[in-house]
Design a protein around this motif. Structure first.
Motif, mmCIF file in Angstrom:
data_model
loop_
_atom_site.group_PDB
_atom_site.id
_atom_site.type_symbol
_atom_site.label_atom_id
_atom_site.label_comp_id
_atom_site.label_asym_id
_atom_site.label_seq_id
_atom_site.Cartn_x
_atom_site.Cartn_y
_atom_site.Cartn_z
ATOM 1 N N ARG A 141 24.721 -19.500 -18.297
ATOM 2 C CA ARG A 141 24.602 -17.833 -18.638
ATOM 3 C C ARG A 141 23.877 -17.404 -17.751
ATOM 4 O O ARG A 141 22.903 -17.975 -16.844
ATOM 5 C CB ARG A 141 23.695 -18.011 -20.035
ATOM 6 N N ARG A 142 24.013 -15.994 -17.600
ATOM 7 C CA ARG A 142 23.291 -15.171 -16.630
ATOM 8 C C ARG A 142 21.950 -14.918 -17.204
ATOM 9 O O ARG A 142 21.862 -14.718 -18.431
ATOM 10 C CB ARG A 142 24.183 -13.907 -16.296
ATOM 11 N N ARG A 143 20.967 -14.808 -16.458
ATOM 12 C CA ARG A 143 19.776 -14.219 -16.825
ATOM 13 C C ARG A 143 19.302 -13.177 -16.310
ATOM 14 O O ARG A 143 19.500 -12.649 -15.125
ATOM 15 C CB ARG A 143 18.628 -15.324 -16.319
ATOM 16 N N TRP A 144 19.006 -12.088 -16.971
ATOM 17 C CA TRP A 144 18.732 -10.793 -16.684
ATOM 18 C C TRP A 144 17.113 -10.653 -16.911
ATOM 19 O O TRP A 144 16.538 -10.798 -17.958
ATOM 20 C CB TRP A 144 19.366 -10.008 -17.903
ATOM 21 N N SER A 145 16.698 -9.974 -15.887
ATOM 22 C CA SER A 145 15.364 -9.694 -15.881
ATOM 23 C C SER A 145 14.884 -8.608 -16.916
ATOM 24 O O SER A 145 15.820 -7.837 -17.265
ATOM 25 C CB SER A 145 14.661 -9.285 -14.363
ATOM 26 N N LEU A 146 13.860 -8.345 -17.097
ATOM 27 C CA LEU A 146 13.176 -7.381 -18.039
ATOM 28 C C LEU A 146 13.494 -6.134 -17.385
ATOM 29 O O LEU A 146 13.877 -5.276 -18.038
ATOM 30 C CB LEU A 146 11.602 -7.261 -18.230
ATOM 31 N N GLU A 147 13.409 -5.839 -15.783
ATOM 32 C CA GLU A 147 13.645 -4.466 -15.579
ATOM 33 C C GLU A 147 15.072 -4.358 -15.390
ATOM 34 O O GLU A 147 15.592 -3.270 -15.621
ATOM 35 C CB GLU A 147 13.314 -4.618 -14.045
ATOM 36 N N ASP A 148 16.079 -5.216 -15.333
ATOM 37 C CA ASP A 148 17.352 -4.934 -15.432
ATOM 38 C C ASP A 148 17.751 -4.892 -16.749
ATOM 39 O O ASP A 148 18.595 -3.833 -16.969
ATOM 40 C CB ASP A 148 18.248 -6.214 -14.856
ATOM 41 N N ARG A 149 17.211 -5.373 -17.819
ATOM 42 C CA ARG A 149 17.565 -4.830 -19.211
ATOM 43 C C ARG A 149 16.950 -3.521 -19.533
ATOM 44 O O ARG A 149 17.586 -2.791 -20.184
ATOM 45 C CB ARG A 149 16.631 -5.907 -20.133
ATOM 46 N N THR A 150 15.998 -3.260 -19.292
ATOM 47 C CA THR A 150 15.329 -1.819 -19.239
ATOM 48 C C THR A 150 16.213 -0.711 -18.393
ATOM 49 O O THR A 150 16.738 0.371 -19.182
ATOM 50 C CB THR A 150 13.763 -1.630 -18.593
ATOM 51 N N GLN A 151 16.738 -1.012 -17.248
ATOM 52 C CA GLN A 151 17.634 -0.027 -16.772
ATOM 53 C C GLN A 151 19.089 -0.005 -17.440
ATOM 54 O O GLN A 151 19.602 1.158 -17.618
ATOM 55 C CB GLN A 151 18.043 -0.618 -15.396
ATOM 56 N N ILE A 152 19.720 -1.092 -18.069
ATOM 57 C CA ILE A 152 20.774 -0.993 -18.624
ATOM 58 C C ILE A 152 20.466 -0.398 -19.955
ATOM 59 O O ILE A 152 21.591 0.593 -20.117
ATOM 60 C CB ILE A 152 21.225 -2.522 -19.072
ATOM 61 N N LEU A 153 19.503 -0.570 -20.814
ATOM 62 C CA LEU A 153 19.255 0.101 -21.932
ATOM 63 C C LEU A 153 18.903 1.682 -21.718
ATOM 64 O O LEU A 153 19.696 2.383 -22.551
ATOM 65 C CB LEU A 153 17.947 -0.633 -22.583
ATOM 66 N N ALA A 154 18.406 1.909 -20.680
ATOM 67 C CA ALA A 154 18.222 3.444 -20.262
ATOM 68 C C ALA A 154 19.420 4.050 -19.910
ATOM 69 O O ALA A 154 19.972 5.147 -20.307
ATOM 70 C CB ALA A 154 17.266 3.526 -19.202
ATOM 71 N N GLU A 155 20.435 3.351 -19.397
ATOM 72 C CA GLU A 155 21.679 4.056 -18.908
ATOM 73 C C GLU A 155 22.705 4.134 -20.188
ATOM 74 O O GLU A 155 23.357 4.870 -20.428
ATOM 75 C CB GLU A 155 22.399 3.018 -17.771
ATOM 76 N N ALA A 156 22.699 2.827 -21.119
ATOM 77 C CA ALA A 156 23.686 2.875 -22.391
ATOM 78 C C ALA A 156 23.061 3.901 -23.340
ATOM 79 O O ALA A 156 24.026 4.320 -24.009
ATOM 80 C CB ALA A 156 23.199 1.571 -23.086
#
Length: 112
Positions: free
Chosen positions: A13-28
């Motif tokens: 599995r890929r591991r997503w950092s909290l910063e990556d998750r936040t960026q993806i959520l902001a874009e989505a």
């Protein structure tokens, strides 16, 4: 042409950092954004994006307990509520002493 990510080793599995998750959520969830397009761009499922949003909202939730303030004794001509709760949102709830506990609990759950 598509591309593939090869994950080797015991962890697949890929591991997503909290910063990556936040960026993806902001874009989505930006105005006029399409969640499925963002998911495709980052090569993740839409379900994962919604799971991250649910978890981030749970982290940001208000505490389950709120501070209570004791008030002085009621005057003889006024009916003083037994419970007064001021929510951070500005909603004020006053529940009388004669109210059933089930009703008080239902009101608190509804305003949570």
């Amino acid at each position: 042409m598509g591309h593939a990510v090869l994950l080797t080793g015991p962890e697949r599995r890929r591991r997503w950092s909290l910063e990556d998750r936040t960026q993806i959520l902001a874009e989505a969830f930006a105005p006029d954004a399409v969640v499925s397009e963002v998911a495709r761009r980052f090569e993740i499922s839409t379900g994962l994006i919604y799971t991250w949003r649910r978890l981030s909202l749970a982290r940001e939730a208000e505490p389950a307990f709120l501070p209570a303030k004791l008030v002085g004794p009621a005057s003889s001509d006024a009916v003083e509520p037994a419970l007064c709760v001021d929510f951070p949102s500005g909603v004020k709830v006053r529940i009388g002493a004669a109210a059933p506990s089930e009703l008080a609990a239902a009101i608190m759950r509804a305003l949570k």
